[in-house]
Design a protein around this motif. Structure first.
Motif, short mmCIF file in Angstrom:
data_model
loop_
_atom_site.label_atom_id
_atom_site.label_comp_id
_atom_site.label_asym_id
_atom_site.label_seq_id
_atom_site.Cartn_x
_atom_site.Cartn_y
_atom_site.Cartn_z
N GLY A 146 0.59 -0.71 -0.20
CA GLY A 146 -0.12 0.00 -0.06
C GLY A 146 1.14 1.23 0.02
N ARG A 147 2.10 1.63 -0.19
CA ARG A 147 2.94 2.43 0.31
C ARG A 147 2.32 3.57 1.45
NH1 ARG A 147 6.85 2.31 -3.96
NH2 ARG A 147 7.66 4.46 -3.03
N ARG A 148 2.61 2.78 2.60
CA ARG A 148 2.11 3.12 3.42
C ARG A 148 3.05 3.32 4.77
NH1 ARG A 148 -3.94 0.92 4.44
NH2 ARG A 148 -2.87 -0.93 4.40
N VAL A 149 2.72 4.45 5.34
CA VAL A 149 3.87 4.54 7.17
C VAL A 149 3.04 4.90 7.93
CG1 VAL A 149 6.22 5.01 7.74
CG2 VAL A 149 6.10 4.74 5.31
N PHE A 150 3.50 3.79 9.24
CA PHE A 150 3.00 4.07 9.98
C PHE A 150 4.18 4.16 11.61
CE2 PHE A 150 -1.02 2.81 8.23
CZ PHE A 150 -1.85 3.84 9.25
N CYS A 151 3.71 5.09 12.09
CA CYS A 151 5.22 5.47 13.51
C CYS A 151 4.21 5.72 14.52
CB CYS A 151 5.83 6.60 13.14
SG CYS A 151 7.05 6.79 13.83
N HIS A 152 4.50 4.68 15.09
CA HIS A 152 3.77 4.82 16.90
C HIS A 152 2.28 5.35 16.45
CE1 HIS A 152 7.25 5.16 19.29
NE2 HIS A 152 7.97 6.04 19.22
N GLY A 153 1.62 4.71 15.13
CA GLY A 153 0.24 5.15 15.25
C GLY A 153 -0.05 5.60 14.29
N ARG A 154 0.83 7.14 14.32
CA ARG A 154 0.44 7.99 13.06
C ARG A 154 0.56 7.51 11.79
NH1 ARG A 154 4.08 9.88 17.37
NH2 ARG A 154 5.87 10.61 15.06
N SER A 155 -0.24 8.06 10.95
CA SER A 155 -0.24 7.86 9.17
C SER A 155 0.41 8.38 8.91
CB SER A 155 -1.53 7.48 9.28
OG SER A 155 -0.93 7.63 7.48
N ILE A 156 1.60 7.85 8.78
CA ILE A 156 3.03 9.70 8.01
C ILE A 156 2.50 9.83 6.53
CG2 ILE A 156 5.04 10.40 8.52
CD1 ILE A 156 5.49 8.79 10.59
N GLU A 157 2.48 10.84 5.23
CA GLU A 157 2.71 10.65 4.45
C GLU A 157 4.64 11.52 3.73
OE1 GLU A 157 0.33 10.29 1.89
OE2 GLU A 157 -1.51 10.29 3.69
N LEU A 158 4.84 10.38 2.71
CA LEU A 158 6.01 10.20 2.13
C LEU A 158 5.94 10.61 0.72
CD1 LEU A 158 8.62 7.43 4.52
CD2 LEU A 158 7.65 9.53 4.96
N LEU A 205 12.63 12.75 6.20
CA LEU A 205 12.53 11.72 6.90
C LEU A 205 12.24 11.79 8.52
CD1 LEU A 205 13.52 8.56 4.84
CD2 LEU A 205 11.30 9.18 4.99
N ARG A 206 13.65 12.40 8.81
CA ARG A 206 13.45 12.93 10.08
C ARG A 206 12.58 13.69 10.68
NH1 ARG A 206 20.09 14.01 10.78
NH2 ARG A 206 20.71 12.04 11.31
N LEU A 207 12.09 14.53 10.13
CA LEU A 207 11.52 15.66 10.65
C LEU A 207 9.79 14.91 10.37
CD1 LEU A 207 12.07 19.16 8.49
CD2 LEU A 207 11.82 18.90 10.89
N LYS A 208 9.58 14.32 9.58
CA LYS A 208 8.31 13.32 9.67
C LYS A 208 8.05 11.88 10.48
CE LYS A 208 7.31 14.44 4.47
NZ LYS A 208 6.75 14.37 3.07
N ILE A 209 9.12 11.34 10.60
CA ILE A 209 8.81 10.02 11.17
C ILE A 209 8.96 10.51 13.05
CG2 ILE A 209 8.87 8.88 9.58
CD1 ILE A 209 11.71 7.74 10.20
N GLU A 210 10.38 11.35 12.95
CA GLU A 210 10.29 11.88 14.42
C GLU A 210 10.10 12.99 14.94
OE1 GLU A 210 15.04 12.00 14.13
OE2 GLU A 210 15.03 9.83 12.96
N ARG A 211 9.48 12.64 16.08
CA ARG A 211 8.41 13.95 16.61
C ARG A 211 10.04 14.56 18.19
NH1 ARG A 211 1.66 13.25 17.32
NH2 ARG A 211 1.35 13.69 15.34
N GLU A 212 9.66 15.56 18.20
CA GLU A 212 10.26 16.18 19.59
C GLU A 212 10.01 15.47 20.70
OE1 GLU A 212 10.28 20.11 22.52
OE2 GLU A 212 9.44 20.11 21.04
#
Length: 231
Positions: A146-158, A205-212
């Motif tokens: 599906g070319r989808r990404v999740f991080c900690h339950g968040r759906s992330i657009e790449l 990528l870091r900005l999208k998958i790594e929150r503060e």
């Protein structure tokens, strides 16, 4: 007393004190082809979990009588192996640590969002034959089909290249990858001179998958390249 029977492969137990939220979640699951079972408190939730052995359990962290964290921990101690997701209102470091230490597999942040929630559920309940179409690293999930990404339950657009770069890193977890390896495998050719294209995309990528406050997953190895690992 009659015993409730359900389709275990599609059953989702929702342990939720908030009746309105439980109804929303239950309706969304039912419309998506799952079999929702609602328990209004931790005691009934524990009973239902042991009786029915559902495919997945959704637990609100804030329950009347017992915390969701405590319920997760008790279920694990009793030998339950099914995936468990926590509904949480806060996303602080200590909350994420407490979630994982309780035995929960993942968490979903309130407010409730139907599409993101159902996509996360599908990652855990899709047939095992599709497991090869996923890459996982900690709380990071890459759905190749599906070319989808999740991080900690968040759906992330790449973007396409962001996706391909993350895919290459996840195919080689904890392995230091040189800039040359990344260029060759993601872009397919060598850039002339000292192009900083990799650095730019790593930053995206870091900005999208790594929150503060979250762990840095994509780490720089000075003079060599990058590595996907947790510190």
């Amino acid at each position: 007393m009659s015993t409730l029977t359900v389709d275990q492969n599609r059953s989702v137990l929702i342990i939720e004190t908030d009746e309105i939220l439980a109804q929303y979640v239950s309706l969304d699951l039912k419309e998506s082809g799952y079999h929702p079972i609602v328990a209004a408190n931790s005691s009934l939730g524990l009973h239902r979990a042991m009786e029915l052995q559902p495919a997945l359990i959704v637990i609100d962290r804030m329950l009347a009588g017992e915390s969701g964290l405590s319920l997760c921990s008790n279920l694990r101690k009793m030998g339950n192996k099914m995936p468990m997701l926590l509904l949480m209102a806060r996303d602080q470091v200590e909350d994420r640590v407490a979630c994982l230490e309780s035995g929960a597999d993942d968490y979903f942040l309130k407010p409730y969002r139907s599409d993101d929630f159902l996509e996360l559920i599908s990652f855990y309940l899709q047939p095992s034959t599709l497991d090869k179409d996923q890459l996982r690293f900690g709380n990071l999930v890459l759905d190749l089909g599906g070319r989808r990404v999740f991080c900690h339950g968040r759906s992330i657009e790449l973007t396409m290249k962001e996706f391909e770069l993350l895919k290459f890193l996840m195919e080689h977890p904890r392995e230091v990858l040189s800039r040359e390896q990344i260029l060759e495998n993601v872009w397919g050719y060598n850039f002339l001179g000292e192009s900083n294209v990799i650095e730019v995309y790593i930053r995206y990528l870091r900005l999208k998958i790594e929150r503060e406050g979250e762990k840095r997953l994509i780490q720089t190895v000075r003079g060599i390249g990058y590595v996907l690992r947790e510190t």
